[in-house]
Design an enzyme around this catalytic site. Structure first.
Site, PDB file in Angstrom:
ATOM      1  N   GLU A 265       0.821  -1.204   0.000  1.00  0.00           N
ATOM      2  CA  GLU A 265       0.000   0.000   0.000  1.00  0.00           C
ATOM      3  C   GLU A 265       0.861   1.263   0.000  1.00  0.00           C
ATOM      4  O   GLU A 265       0.451   2.313  -0.491  1.00  0.00           O
ATOM      5  CB  GLU A 265      -0.934  -0.016   1.211  1.00  0.00           C
ATOM      6  CG  GLU A 265      -2.164   0.850   1.057  1.00  0.00           C
ATOM      7  CD  GLU A 265      -3.161   0.640   2.188  1.00  0.00           C
ATOM      8  OE1 GLU A 265      -2.742   0.525   3.351  1.00  0.00           O
ATOM      9  OE2 GLU A 265      -4.373   0.606   1.901  1.00  0.00           O
ATOM     10  N   HIS A 286       6.535 -26.828  -0.476  1.00  0.00           N
ATOM     11  CA  HIS A 286       5.813 -27.920  -1.125  1.00  0.00           C
ATOM     12  C   HIS A 286       4.793 -27.400  -2.129  1.00  0.00           C
ATOM     13  O   HIS A 286       4.164 -28.180  -2.831  1.00  0.00           O
ATOM     14  CB  HIS A 286       5.126 -28.796  -0.073  1.00  0.00           C
ATOM     15  CG  HIS A 286       6.092 -29.490   0.831  1.00  0.00           C
ATOM     16  ND1 HIS A 286       6.599 -30.741   0.553  1.00  0.00           N
ATOM     17  CD2 HIS A 286       6.681 -29.106   1.979  1.00  0.00           C
ATOM     18  CE1 HIS A 286       7.439 -31.099   1.515  1.00  0.00           C
ATOM     19  NE2 HIS A 286       7.511 -30.128   2.398  1.00  0.00           N
ATOM     20  N   LYS A 399     -13.696   2.192  -3.704  1.00  0.00           N
ATOM     21  CA  LYS A 399     -14.604   2.612  -2.629  1.00  0.00           C
ATOM     22  C   LYS A 399     -15.749   3.464  -3.173  1.00  0.00           C
ATOM     23  O   LYS A 399     -16.906   3.294  -2.795  1.00  0.00           O
ATOM     24  CB  LYS A 399     -13.836   3.377  -1.550  1.00  0.00           C
ATOM     25  CG  LYS A 399     -12.963   2.461  -0.691  1.00  0.00           C
ATOM     26  CD  LYS A 399     -12.338   3.198   0.491  1.00  0.00           C
ATOM     27  CE  LYS A 399     -11.533   2.210   1.347  1.00  0.00           C
ATOM     28  NZ  LYS A 399     -10.799   2.888   2.434  1.00  0.00           N
TER      29      LYS A 399
END
Lengths: 408, 408
Positions: A265, A286, A399
């Site tokens: 961010e 893995h 937003k």
């Protein structure tokens, strides 16, 4: 003490050191920034304030078999980092919500809370986070149904000082409330009540966490943070565009999620920035081991280790031959350290630069120091590239669209 | 039915469709591959085999308040995907280990198991996974100390048919054992006992999971899998080197970890391959939203959604104004779907191609179908680029070095 070892990065790309003058200028830019209040906070919060947090936390814990942490992003990841790593045995069960809009998720949470006395710590810097407020409605309705007039005593609030929906909620029901300082951004708020209060509810020694951070506010820490910043900036410039944060201690896995927000961010702007990814070793070897060893050569790794992993557990003896007799009765901590050396050698040999960060112990002090170190290193990384570490202009795009769609 | 919508990707980069002949050739290459046995498995496992799995699972569950799944990579992620999403209420507590060498982690696990009757499902394709065998030593010592001669009845084993340490363990103690077929690789084993047996222990309806996978073994599924493969290959060619798997339903978060291994381990070879990353929305919008909107423009997203998220939960009414009155009494499922539209619009507008995969319901059928779809799409993706989807030559580098260091 935090130590930074870039030898396995320098072998692949040169890491020029900034001059003292350049570093000084970056440090000055940081301290002059109006949103750098977090830099001094660990030393500012005194014993009295910690006692207030701990008293509220103990009061909530005493009433609860389960506590729900309601928050998103910076109002959740710091708390969760400390709780995952440091919650004491016998603490209430921890649940998390307020960071999604899934009805199925909230319904399942309500089922899990059945038959358990519960409480809530709700946190939002702006006080207006949609998912957090919506989840709070659900949980507060449940608290009211169960506990009637005593419901408010089961809710602790953490929010900024500006007028907001959460502030109004806290006032309306007289919930005990703690402030996130106005000039501290969400991703730099782990060492404010946003991280400390929920941690204290789960028995984390938050005085130790703050001491770990404050003890590191020294030239040595600044040196380490600059070295980390210089290494990652040099690697980025040399074409290594993805950074994988990893640890061989699972207790640091959640710190990775917090780290990812901090760096992603802060740096991901204007079409630029190192892409932050995380892994938990040895498990993720893995799954991602093949790619790291052999995939695109634009990755580097940042590996957090603890110089004393503390555990005395040994590999037990076995009656039959499973091929592990050479390691029987040896400490897991020793084997894990050897495995780490082996793996990082393999990755470096495969062309993946590795930066190693060593903290002392995986306790409150160690995590406090690590959090503060990464915050400082992130600010230095950004400021030495001319990026503002404290804004996030891109998040408005989604937003605004959500608010339009939901008509709020 | 799985549906693939690439309209928000095509708007940014052209996605040429392979010819029918090219697709046929890829499909033939897959079926001719000696390690493609998984393609037919969902139809091969019959009611009798499912009953055997369920009987063993029910016997273990009946004795246990907690069950520990011991395994790594393909022997853990598939199981965990199904358990996280589909475990029934009232199932035993689920714990995981065998994928790290941390003594601190295992010690904490032993503390958590105190006072709880527990059992173990241990899984390793090779039967020789270091971390899994070491954790099994610890847990089996604890079982022996607690339950003496009846300890073996609390252990279920899943492994390949070749001689191995885990096989010897199972033989030595006469533990009930289930096979992973020899020609099915770890990352393609979610729909074998490696995923199904642990899932059944937690009450997952594994017959439904298999039905979901088998019902999709049809031309429509192949069409969808090819379209996804074509889109991601075209995006990779156009310079989009990082793929973020995300969902707005938290129940799919663990599927992302499984997906990451599937694609990363299959494609990350010879210095090539899409880097696989994961996110859980809306939560990770609060951490990665800025980067996705505004960071380096070499990302694309693959978003899994469910056409019916099922939950009827509504946003409760509130006595006071928190700004959410326009959404009060509306279903979270509806709001979540609207938020998803808004967010993906924002990302696409910011230059991030978005691929949308839609499954039916987030139940056994939906997850079975999704798992099988991604396996097929991964194989198609690789084979149409000339990559072997079933080997992982790079993992030997670190494994050899660990064995040298540990002298095993």
């Amino acid at each position: 003490m935090i130590r930074v070892d870039i030898s396995k990065a320098e072998a692949i790309a040169a890491v020029p050191r900034m001059t003292d003058g350049e570093r000084f200028a970056v440090r000055q830019k940081l301290l002059a920034h109006p949103r750098s209040e977090w830099v001094g906070l660990p030393s500012v919060y005194g014993a009295e304030y910690v006692a207030r947090l701990e008293t509220a936390a103990a009061r909530l814990r005493a009433q609860c078999g389960a506590v729900v942490i309601v928050g998103a992003g910076g109002s959740s990841l710091g708390a969760r980092t400390l709780i995952d790593a440091l919650a004491e045995d016998g603490a209430p069960e921890a649940y998390y919500c307020g960071d999604n809009l899934s009805g199925a998720y909230l319904e399942k949470l309500l089922v899990r809370l059945r038959g358990k006395d519960f409480g809530v710590v709700v946190s939002s810097k702006s006080g207006g986070t949609l998912e957090t407020l919506a989840a709070l409605r659900v949980l507060y309705a449940e608290l009211r149904a169960r506990y009637g007039a005593s419901a408010p005593a089961r809710v602790l609030c953490v929010t900024g000082d500006e007028p907001s929906a959460l502030k109004r909620f806290a006032d309306e029901y007289s919930c005990e409330t703690f402030d996130i300082p106005a000039n501290v951004g969400g991703r730099y708020s782990a060492l404010t009540p946003a991280g400390l209060l929920p941690a204290a509810v789960f028995g984390v020694n938050i005085a130790e966490v703050l001491r770990g951070a404050a003890s590191e506010a020294e030239p040595e820490l600044s040196e380490a943070a600059f070295r980390y910043a210089e290494a990652r900036n040099a690697l980025y410039k040399a074409g290594f565009g993805t950074e994988i944060f990893a640890s061989f201690e699972p207790c640091a896995e959640r710190l990775g999620a917090w780290w990812r927000q901090l760096f992603g961010e802060s740096e991901g702007k204007d079409g630029q920035g190192i892409f932050p990814a995380t892994a938990a070793f040895t498990g993720d070897l893995h799954s991602m081991g093949q790619y790291i060893q052999d995939g695109r050569r634009d990755l580097f790794e940042t590996v957090l280790r603890f110089s004393d992993a503390r555990s005395a557990l040994r590999v037990p003896a076995s009656e039959f031959d499973d091929g592990l007799s050479p390691v029987a009765l040896r400490r897991f901590a020793e084997l894990n350290a050897l495995a780490e050396e082996a793996v990082l050698d393999a990755h470096a040999a495969g062309g993946v630069p590795v930066i190693r960060i060593t903290a002392a112990e995986p306790d409150g002090r160690g995590f406090g120091a690590a959090v503060y170190f990464f915050e400082l290193a992130c600010a230095y990384s950004c400021l030495s590239r001319g990026i503002d570490p404290f804004d996030q202009p891109g998040v408005e795009a989604y937003k605004i669209r959500i608010k339009q769609r939901l008509d709020i």
